[in-house]
Write an enzyme that holds these catalytic residues in place. Structure first.
Site, mmCIF file in Angstrom:
data_model
loop_
_atom_site.group_PDB
_atom_site.id
_atom_site.type_symbol
_atom_site.label_atom_id
_atom_site.label_comp_id
_atom_site.label_asym_id
_atom_site.label_seq_id
_atom_site.Cartn_x
_atom_site.Cartn_y
_atom_site.Cartn_z
ATOM 1 C CG HIS A 162 -1.860 1.012 1.434
ATOM 2 N ND1 HIS A 162 -1.562 2.286 1.851
ATOM 3 C CD2 HIS A 162 -3.197 0.982 1.243
ATOM 4 C CE1 HIS A 162 -2.682 2.997 1.911
ATOM 5 N NE2 HIS A 162 -3.686 2.243 1.545
ATOM 6 C CG ASP B 177 0.884 -1.966 6.406
ATOM 7 O OD1 ASP B 177 -0.015 -2.058 7.256
ATOM 8 O OD2 ASP B 177 0.752 -1.362 5.325
ATOM 9 C CD GLN C 88 -6.595 -4.178 4.851
ATOM 10 O OE1 GLN C 88 -7.498 -4.822 5.372
ATOM 11 N NE2 GLN C 88 -6.789 -2.970 4.346
ATOM 12 C CE LYS D 212 -6.835 0.397 6.690
ATOM 13 N NZ LYS D 212 -7.633 0.654 5.491
ATOM 14 C CB CYS E 107 -3.810 3.411 -1.534
ATOM 15 S SG CYS E 107 -5.083 4.619 -1.295
HETATM 16 N N1 PMP Z 1 -1.512 -0.394 4.803
HETATM 17 C C1 PMP Z 1 -2.468 -1.172 4.303
HETATM 18 C C2 PMP Z 1 -2.131 -2.578 3.891
HETATM 19 C C3 PMP Z 1 -3.762 -0.670 4.178
HETATM 20 O O1 PMP Z 1 -4.716 -1.439 3.667
HETATM 21 C C4 PMP Z 1 -4.029 0.656 4.587
HETATM 22 C C5 PMP Z 1 -5.409 1.269 4.446
HETATM 23 N N2 PMP Z 1 -6.070 0.959 3.273
HETATM 24 C C6 PMP Z 1 -2.982 1.416 5.112
HETATM 25 C C7 PMP Z 1 -1.741 0.857 5.218
HETATM 26 C C8 PMP Z 1 -3.186 2.824 5.559
HETATM 27 O O2 PMP Z 1 -4.008 2.891 6.687
HETATM 28 P P1 PMP Z 1 -4.505 4.313 7.223
HETATM 29 O O3 PMP Z 1 -5.132 4.989 6.042
HETATM 30 O O4 PMP Z 1 -5.499 3.954 8.276
HETATM 31 O O5 PMP Z 1 -3.329 5.040 7.749
#
Ligand code: PMP
Length: 413
Positions: free
Chosen positions: A127, A204, A207, A230, A368
């Site tokens: 991401h 990270d 998820q 999440k 993203c």
């Molecule tokens: N890493 C991953 C794998 C994600 O799916 C996301 C959110 N889609 C993020 C980072 C970013 O999270 P946040 O927007 O809550 O900072």
């Protein structure tokens, strides 16, 4: 097909106001959980109770309300530490979310310890939150960003990592679960290989945090990041876990109130971690909401959640593969409940729009993760599961996809 499922998602939905009839909202089949999850009453009530009865700033007020707010905020930190099995609460830094947690590491650790000619390894499935901070750091510091490519079925090959690691590698940055492919990466093995080469490893967990047990000591990651929203918690709160020894050596990310011990014109002494990394008034009510969210998750049980979501994922995989013209991305069958797909040559935004008319909420686009999107050939539609989804939701998705095929002339007459 008669399968028995180990959890009753209908019972769990009763704990969520979002799923109760309301005059302002059509009821929807919510399959956009990778973007954000719905919030149980327990979380909403914990936040609201704090604002109503305990609101005060933390670590500042010389009064009882301030002491109570500080106690609740620090209890939330201790709860996070226990949830991920950190060695101590001081290894938990509250941030706004995963994005801020990773930016903190890239700015503070990265700009201190990454130098010209050093290497950072990122995977092709990251991401942007776990990609852009490293791209920018590499550019700023004259370091090399190395890309760990995925296999055609959307996995990471550990031998390929060994070929990328060198004595110049400072960090391997990897997602625990891909937000597009649903791949569950072997993060403990990845950390072990990174360490063997003298590099650190950042995971990270955006998820994975709500979907499986996570033990930072077993993974032996150096950094781990996740977002409250999440994991059935509020927005505006996230966590950076880091090993204490690293936090000690890292300079502050932002400076200001609450993160300093001595301020003289000629001398500054930073506070101990984690306060050193929490400049300014923190997200207090949100941390308390996160505490309630983790309690909610554990009230169901992380093993039970993982088992149930695996059952539901198997069902979803089977049903999705029955849909003509549907192309599913990511590993099969061994994966998390995130399904990126295309349907013939229908644009994924059109898929999502038609699904929306059937009250099925999914996401479409590049999620993203633009480099991954490029590898996959463009945008995809994405359905993602949480603990309150059930087989009827999957059936509704499949029926709605039939409607999409009909609307766009893919269905046989
Ligand atoms: N890493 C991953 C794998 C994600 O799916 C996301 C959110 N889609 C993020 C980072 C970013 O999270 P946040 O927007 O809550 O900072």
């Amino acid at each position: 097909m008669t399968a028995t499922y180990t959890l009753d998602a209908g019972e769990i939905r009763k704990q969520f106001p979002f799923f109760q009839p309301h005059p302002e909202m059509r009821s929807v089949i919510y399959l956009d959980n990778a973007a954000t999850t719905q919030k149980p009453y327990a979380v909403i009530e914990a936040v609201s109770h704090f604002w109503a009865h305990h609101n005060a700033n933390v670590h500042r007020g010389g009064h009882g309300a301030g002491a109570k707010a500080s106690e609740l905020y620090e209890a939330a930190r201790a709860r996070v530490a226990q949830f991920i099995n950190a060695r101590e609460p001081a290894e938990v830094v509250f941030t706004r979310g995963t994005t801020e947690a990773i930016n903190l590491v890239a700015s503070s650790w990265g700009e201190t310890f990454v130098n010209t000619g050093d290497e950072i390894i990122v995977t092709e499935m990251e991401h942007h939150a776990n990609l852009l901070p490293w791209m920018r750091l590499a550019e700023k510091r004259g370091a090399h960003l190395k890309v760990w490519r995925i296999t055609d079925d959307g996995r990471l090959d550990l031998e390929a990592l060994d070929r990328l690691l060198t004595e110049r590698t400072r960090l391997v940055a990897v997602s625990h679960v891909s937000n597009v492919l649903g791949t569950v990466n072997p993060v403990a093995e990845i950390c072990q290989r990174a360490h063997a080469a003298g590099a650190l490893c950042l995971v990270d967990a955006a998820q994975s945090i709500a979907h499986m047990p996570i033990d930072v000591q077993a993974i032996d990651c150096d950094f781990l990041a996740f977002s409250g929203h999440k994991a059935y918690g509020p927005t505006g709160i996230g966590v950076l876990y880091a090993k204490r020894a690293l936090l000690e050596t890292m300079p502050p990310y932002q400076v200001g109130g609450g993160m300093v011990q001595v301020v003289r014109w000629e001398r500054l002494v930073w506070a101990e971690p984690p306060a050193k990394f929490e400049a300014g008034t923190p997200p207090i009510g949100e941390a308390i909401g996160l505490h309630a969210a983790l309690d909610f998750i554990d009230s169901i049980g992380r093993d039970a959640i993982e088992r149930y979501e695996r059952e539901l994922t198997e069902y979803a995989l089977q049903r999705l593969q029955e849909v003509p013209d549907l192309r599913l991305y990511g590993p099969i069958p061994d994966r998390a409940g995130i399904f990126a797909f295309t349907l013939g040559d229908i644009h994924p935004h059109d898929i999502a729009t038609v699904l929306d008319t059937r009250d099925v909420a999914i996401r479409s686009g590049l999620h993203c993760a633009h480099p991954l999107g490029e590898r996959l050939g463009g945008a995809t539609a994405r359905a993602s599961l949480a603990i309150y989804n059930d087989t009827q939701h999957i059936d509704a998705l499949i029926d709605a996809l039939d409607e999409v095929r009909r609307v766009f002339g893919l269905a046989r007459a």
